[in-house]
Scaffold this active site. Structure first.
Site, PDB file in Angstrom:
ATOM      1  N   CYS A  80     -38.932  40.447 -50.584  1.00  0.00           N
ATOM      2  CA  CYS A  80     -38.775  41.149 -51.860  1.00  0.00           C
ATOM      3  C   CYS A  80     -38.131  40.281 -52.942  1.00  0.00           C
ATOM      4  O   CYS A  80     -38.439  40.411 -54.124  1.00  0.00           O
ATOM      5  CB  CYS A  80     -37.942  42.412 -51.678  1.00  0.00           C
ATOM      6  SG  CYS A  80     -38.340  43.346 -50.190  1.00  0.00           S
ATOM      7  N   CYS A  83     -39.888  38.348 -55.946  1.00  0.00           N
ATOM      8  CA  CYS A  83     -40.300  39.069 -57.159  1.00  0.00           C
ATOM      9  C   CYS A  83     -39.133  39.810 -57.823  1.00  0.00           C
ATOM     10  O   CYS A  83     -39.044  39.872 -59.038  1.00  0.00           O
ATOM     11  CB  CYS A  83     -41.366  40.113 -56.831  1.00  0.00           C
ATOM     12  SG  CYS A  83     -42.933  39.391 -56.360  1.00  0.00           S
ATOM     13  N   HIS A  84     -38.253  40.417 -57.001  1.00  0.00           N
ATOM     14  CA  HIS A  84     -37.223  41.286 -57.584  1.00  0.00           C
ATOM     15  C   HIS A  84     -35.895  40.563 -57.796  1.00  0.00           C
ATOM     16  O   HIS A  84     -34.973  41.157 -58.356  1.00  0.00           O
ATOM     17  CB  HIS A  84     -37.005  42.507 -56.685  1.00  0.00           C
ATOM     18  CG  HIS A  84     -38.231  43.367 -56.561  1.00  0.00           C
ATOM     19  ND1 HIS A  84     -38.687  44.194 -57.568  1.00  0.00           N
ATOM     20  CD2 HIS A  84     -39.132  43.495 -55.553  1.00  0.00           C
ATOM     21  CE1 HIS A  84     -39.791  44.805 -57.179  1.00  0.00           C
ATOM     22  NE2 HIS A  84     -40.093  44.397 -55.963  1.00  0.00           N
ATOM     23  N   MET A 121     -46.758  46.269 -56.517  1.00  0.00           N
ATOM     24  CA  MET A 121     -45.880  46.465 -55.364  1.00  0.00           C
ATOM     25  C   MET A 121     -46.743  46.686 -54.119  1.00  0.00           C
ATOM     26  O   MET A 121     -47.579  47.589 -54.095  1.00  0.00           O
ATOM     27  CB  MET A 121     -44.997  47.690 -55.630  1.00  0.00           C
ATOM     28  CG  MET A 121     -44.198  48.132 -54.426  1.00  0.00           C
ATOM     29  SD  MET A 121     -42.821  47.027 -54.048  1.00  0.00           S
ATOM     30  CE  MET A 121     -42.029  47.976 -52.737  1.00  0.00           C
ATOM     31  N   HIS A 360     -43.250  26.851 -63.371  1.00  0.00           N
ATOM     32  CA  HIS A 360     -43.370  26.532 -61.950  1.00  0.00           C
ATOM     33  C   HIS A 360     -43.589  25.036 -61.775  1.00  0.00           C
ATOM     34  O   HIS A 360     -42.666  24.258 -61.804  1.00  0.00           O
ATOM     35  CB  HIS A 360     -44.486  27.371 -61.320  1.00  0.00           C
ATOM     36  CG  HIS A 360     -44.485  27.341 -59.826  1.00  0.00           C
ATOM     37  ND1 HIS A 360     -43.520  27.955 -59.068  1.00  0.00           N
ATOM     38  CD2 HIS A 360     -45.320  26.757 -58.941  1.00  0.00           C
ATOM     39  CE1 HIS A 360     -43.749  27.748 -57.784  1.00  0.00           C
ATOM     40  NE2 HIS A 360     -44.853  27.017 -57.677  1.00  0.00           N
ATOM     41  N   HIS A 403     -52.012  26.997 -61.570  1.00  0.00           N
ATOM     42  CA  HIS A 403     -51.205  26.342 -60.528  1.00  0.00           C
ATOM     43  C   HIS A 403     -51.676  24.898 -60.421  1.00  0.00           C
ATOM     44  O   HIS A 403     -52.548  24.579 -59.610  1.00  0.00           O
ATOM     45  CB  HIS A 403     -51.349  27.074 -59.191  1.00  0.00           C
ATOM     46  CG  HIS A 403     -50.340  26.623 -58.179  1.00  0.00           C
ATOM     47  ND1 HIS A 403     -50.473  25.458 -57.466  1.00  0.00           N
ATOM     48  CD2 HIS A 403     -49.161  27.170 -57.786  1.00  0.00           C
ATOM     49  CE1 HIS A 403     -49.417  25.317 -56.677  1.00  0.00           C
ATOM     50  NE2 HIS A 403     -48.609  26.346 -56.853  1.00  0.00           N
TER      51      HIS A 403
HETATM   52 FE1  DHE Z   1     -44.903  24.843 -53.188  1.00  0.00          FE
HETATM   53  C1  DHE Z   1     -44.795  21.973 -55.123  1.00  0.00           C
HETATM   54  C2  DHE Z   1     -42.469  26.224 -55.114  1.00  0.00           C
HETATM   55  C3  DHE Z   1     -45.364  27.820 -51.590  1.00  0.00           C
HETATM   56  C4  DHE Z   1     -47.016  23.315 -50.998  1.00  0.00           C
HETATM   57  N1  DHE Z   1     -43.850  24.221 -54.838  1.00  0.00           N
HETATM   58  C5  DHE Z   1     -43.964  23.013 -55.482  1.00  0.00           C
HETATM   59  C6  DHE Z   1     -43.045  22.992 -56.583  1.00  0.00           C
HETATM   60  C7  DHE Z   1     -42.382  24.186 -56.572  1.00  0.00           C
HETATM   61  C8  DHE Z   1     -42.891  24.958 -55.476  1.00  0.00           C
HETATM   62  C9  DHE Z   1     -41.295  24.634 -57.535  1.00  0.00           C
HETATM   63  C10 DHE Z   1     -42.865  21.838 -57.555  1.00  0.00           C
HETATM   64  C11 DHE Z   1     -41.865  20.878 -57.027  1.00  0.00           C
HETATM   65  C12 DHE Z   1     -41.682  19.691 -57.966  1.00  0.00           C
HETATM   66  O1  DHE Z   1     -42.687  19.195 -58.487  1.00  0.00           O
HETATM   67  O2  DHE Z   1     -40.540  19.266 -58.171  1.00  0.00           O
HETATM   68  N2  DHE Z   1     -44.104  26.714 -53.359  1.00  0.00           N
HETATM   69  C13 DHE Z   1     -43.114  27.060 -54.203  1.00  0.00           C
HETATM   70  C14 DHE Z   1     -42.779  28.451 -54.042  1.00  0.00           C
HETATM   71  O3  DHE Z   1     -41.848  29.070 -54.596  1.00  0.00           O
HETATM   72  C15 DHE Z   1     -43.817  29.054 -53.171  1.00  0.00           C
HETATM   73  C16 DHE Z   1     -44.765  29.814 -54.098  1.00  0.00           C
HETATM   74  C17 DHE Z   1     -43.376  30.060 -52.152  1.00  0.00           C
HETATM   75  C18 DHE Z   1     -42.252  29.657 -51.254  1.00  0.00           C
HETATM   76  O4  DHE Z   1     -41.648  30.553 -50.671  1.00  0.00           O
HETATM   77  O5  DHE Z   1     -41.954  28.471 -51.127  1.00  0.00           O
HETATM   78  C19 DHE Z   1     -44.475  27.789 -52.625  1.00  0.00           C
HETATM   79  N3  DHE Z   1     -46.023  25.459 -51.571  1.00  0.00           N
HETATM   80  C20 DHE Z   1     -46.049  26.706 -51.079  1.00  0.00           C
HETATM   81  C21 DHE Z   1     -46.889  26.796 -49.918  1.00  0.00           C
HETATM   82  O6  DHE Z   1     -47.115  27.830 -49.226  1.00  0.00           O
HETATM   83  C22 DHE Z   1     -47.534  25.457 -49.735  1.00  0.00           C
HETATM   84  C23 DHE Z   1     -49.026  25.575 -50.034  1.00  0.00           C
HETATM   85  C24 DHE Z   1     -47.411  24.887 -48.314  1.00  0.00           C
HETATM   86  C25 DHE Z   1     -46.048  24.437 -47.931  1.00  0.00           C
HETATM   87  O7  DHE Z   1     -45.915  23.287 -47.541  1.00  0.00           O
HETATM   88  O8  DHE Z   1     -45.110  25.239 -48.001  1.00  0.00           O
HETATM   89  C26 DHE Z   1     -46.811  24.658 -50.814  1.00  0.00           C
HETATM   90  N4  DHE Z   1     -45.761  22.993 -53.088  1.00  0.00           N
HETATM   91  C27 DHE Z   1     -46.564  22.563 -52.078  1.00  0.00           C
HETATM   92  C28 DHE Z   1     -46.926  21.179 -52.314  1.00  0.00           C
HETATM   93  C29 DHE Z   1     -46.306  20.801 -53.510  1.00  0.00           C
HETATM   94  C30 DHE Z   1     -45.573  21.957 -53.968  1.00  0.00           C
HETATM   95  C31 DHE Z   1     -47.851  20.345 -51.425  1.00  0.00           C
HETATM   96  C32 DHE Z   1     -46.392  19.432 -54.200  1.00  0.00           C
HETATM   97  C33 DHE Z   1     -47.740  19.265 -54.785  1.00  0.00           C
HETATM   98  C34 DHE Z   1     -47.904  17.974 -55.531  1.00  0.00           C
HETATM   99  O9  DHE Z   1     -48.999  17.383 -55.429  1.00  0.00           O
HETATM  100  O10 DHE Z   1     -46.974  17.578 -56.244  1.00  0.00           O
END
Ligand code: DHE
Length: 580
Positions: A80, A83-84, A121, A360, A403
């Site tokens: 939760c 989002c919240h 929700m 983001h 994204h």
């Molecule tokens: Fe990420 C980058 C946050 C879920 C793989 N991810 C980022 C960045 C943020 C972020 C803020 C940028 C960082 C930076 O550039 O300094 N990601 C989040 C979340 O909040 C989210 C939505 C949910 C969570 O609970 O974390 C989330 N992310 C994921 C995944 O489920 C992914 C697909 C698989 C994993 O490894 O967890 C994932 N995020 C990535 C990757 C990058 C990334 C591979 C860097 C990409 C790039 O080429 O720079």
């Protein structure tokens, strides 16, 4: 396989299934599992593990046992809080503070959690994601004051800081024969590790333990040190010069985090590192040789437009300027982009740029002067001029939930240099002009919209030497689409309806069990190969598929029982130079 009726069928099929899920989302409660944007809400899994006390009981408070409270708190942080908000003050979802929940009462909350609402929700009860007992406990939990997770200040950081090999005890020259510039740091998400894989031989050179559900890797400007951050906010600093690369320092910078970066300005190479956290809402500047924490800055403050206080604005993407000694820090909920001047951290100067809420991820244009970043829940792209230190533009990406990852830079046959982002909520790819001098009429405008496989895309990728733009779709509800990648030819983008080729990466991986998703392309140093992760369940086989960028044929499949849930891949040369 070039575009054919099959490709069209796949694309249209995907679009239909996505459209179906989006249409149904308007009619019935949204389901996190079948909406790509819903499935991608942050999950505060580490915070969920923290033991919290039941807030002091007041007359009229519902009764909860300590164990019910702890379980509900864990559910709240995992499902939760994204989002919240951790403190229930609202983010993309509504506020759930007691001044709102109490007048609504237990029955209302219980039904709301059970059935969900048309505006997003999820129907946690009827979907079977929560049992009746859990729903009942969650409704009571929401009538109590929010649990406040602990702060994480200098004392906690210093306590967690471990200098495993001091700079004086490290090698004075490279002690291995690894071609470091062509090394890939691969996130092994559920193992809490990274694999260092040689870009030429595909051999795993090292597997290194890191934080929980490790998120990204970044490289120091010199290319010697690799920095990795876990969702539990543990930063590992890995020395790539050691005989076998290993962690030389680590520190926990908070309870939940996603971003880490190092200083890249000429004259400041390897001097500082920075990490941002979701909880507590703050960033910390550390010594680039040791990770010693030097300066912690809270991001709590006013939302950029309403000027209302926000208690927990999370730090999202961080990049390092090539034009000034500055880190560029996205603050999600307040919609501010901070330019943190690290030239004098005792007298820290921070330029606060008003951009848009829900910032983001993002990356640089091909000149590395402009930083383009998505305010994803608002469908906007903010453009920062890192040379002048100001907002250049704020534009609509005209798709649902942009994204970009770090985005992709292309030389468009009509519009010149453009930067691309795909979208989580639909099949569009926005191309944005980035050349204010050579192509002023097109700069900071969406010059073209492409249509790729379907919604659920997370990352696009190209390379200066490549004629291709790759678009993944790992969160698409259709298994075939989520295991495929669309490829556009850059020199054909001038055509009226540019066609794309579908690469069946998942099929190429030859994995028998599970439903792996194909995620995040990353080029090798030379730019003639692109690697894709075939991301399967933690107990199932995963792989990395290497594609020849010229022929678009499969070149190699990397499989190894240690490759558990590979997701992000970071080529040392490309990552340190911001080549994408
Ligand atoms: Fe990420 C980058 C946050 C879920 C793989 N991810 C980022 C960045 C943020 C972020 C803020 C940028 C960082 C930076 O550039 O300094 N990601 C989040 C979340 O909040 C989210 C939505 C949910 C969570 O609970 O974390 C989330 N992310 C994921 C995944 O489920 C992914 C697909 C698989 C994993 O490894 O967890 C994932 N995020 C990535 C990757 C990058 C990334 C591979 C860097 C990409 C790039 O080429 O720079």
């Amino acid at each position: 396989m070039s575009i054919s009726s099959l490709t069209r069928t796949v694309a249209v099929g995907a679009l239909l299934s996505l459209t179906a899920s989006l249409v149904s989302a308007q009619d019935k409660p949204a389901d996190h599992a079948n909406s790509p944007s819903g499935a991608y809400e942050p999950s505060m899994t580490t915070l969920g593990q923290i033991k919290v006390e039941i807030p002091g009981r007041k007359p009229g408070d519902p009764v909860m046992t300590p164990s019910e409270y702890q379980t509900s708190n864990q559910i709240y942080f995992e499902r939760c809080a994204g989002c919240h908000g951790v403190l229930r003050k609202g983010a993309t979802g509504k506020a759930l503070t007691t001044d709102i929940t109490r007048p609504n009462g237990f029955e209302y909350l219980r039904d709301f959690i059970t059935y969900g609402s048309p505006v997003g929700m999820p129907n946690w009860g009827t979907s079977g994601d929560m049992t009746d007992e859990q729903v009942d406990a969650m409704a009571r939990y929401l009538l109590l004051e929010p649990a406040v997770p602990p702060e994480w200040g200098m004392a906690e950081m210093r306590d967690s800081w471990q200098l495993i090999v001091a700079p004086a005890d490290r090698p004075t020259e490279k002690m291995n024969d690894i071609d470091i510039d062509n090394l890939f740091s691969v996130t092994l998400r559920d193992a809490g590790q990274v694999a260092l894989i040689d870009g030429a031989s595909y051999e795993i050179k090292a597997i290194i333990d890191t934080g929980y559900a490790v998120h990204i890797s970044r490289i120091s400007a010199s290319g010697r040190y690799l920095f990795v951050i876990g969702r539990d906010a543990l930063v590992n600093m890995i020395d790539l010069w050691m005989e076998t690369p290993a962690t030389v320092a680590k520190i926990k910078v908070g309870s939940e985090a996603r971003s880490v970066e190092t200083s890249k300005m000429k004259g400041w190479e390897d001097k500082y590192a920075i990490a941002g956290s979701y909880w507590p809402p703050q960033y910390v500047i550390m010594d680039g040789d040791t990770l010693e924490p030097l300066k912690i800055k809270s991001t709590r403050g006013m939302i950029f437009d309403t000027q209302e206080f926000h208690p927990e604005p999370r730090v999202a993407a961080i990049v390092a300027s090539h034009y000034r000694p500055e880190f560029i820090v996205n603050v999600k909920e307040t919609g501010k982009i901070l330019l943190v001047d690290y030239s004098d951290i005792k007298n820290l100067k921070v330029t606060e740029i008003e951009a848009e809420r829900f910032l983001h991820d993002g990356g640089f244009d091909s000149t590395k002067r402009y930083f383009l970043t998505a305010a994803n829940a608002r469908g906007k792209i903010a453009v920062i001029d890192t040379k002048k230190g100001e907002l250049t533009a704020l534009l609509d990406s005209e798709g649902e939930t942009p994204h970009p990852g770090r985005g992709a830079n292309l030389n468009h046959p009509v519009y010149g240099p453009v930067w691309a982002t795909s979208h989580l909520g639909d099949d569009t790819v926005a191309l944005i002009g980035t050349d204010p001098e050579g192509n002023p009429d097109h700069a900071w405008k969406m010059v073209q919209q492409l249509y790729a496989l379907g919604g659920g895309s997370l990352f696009v990728k190209s390379h200066p030497t490549s004629n291709h733009l790759y678009v993944d779709a790992p969160l698409n509800p259709d298994a075939e689409v989520s295991a495929s990648v669309a490829v556009f030819k850059v020199d054909e983008l001038g055509q009226e309806e540019p066609e794309y080729t579908v690469l069946p990466i998942g099929e190429w991986a030859g994995i028998a069990e599970g439903q792996p998703r194909v995620v995040q392309g990353e080029f090798n140093q030379e730019g003639n190969e692109i690697w894709f992760s075939v991301w399967n369940g933690a107990n199932l086989e995963s792989a990395i598929v290497v594609v020849d960028d010229k022929t678009l044929e499969m070149k190699h499949v990397i499989k190894d029982e240690r490759l558990i849930t590979p997701t992000g891949k970071f080529n040392v040369f490309n990552t340190r130079g911001d080549v994408y």
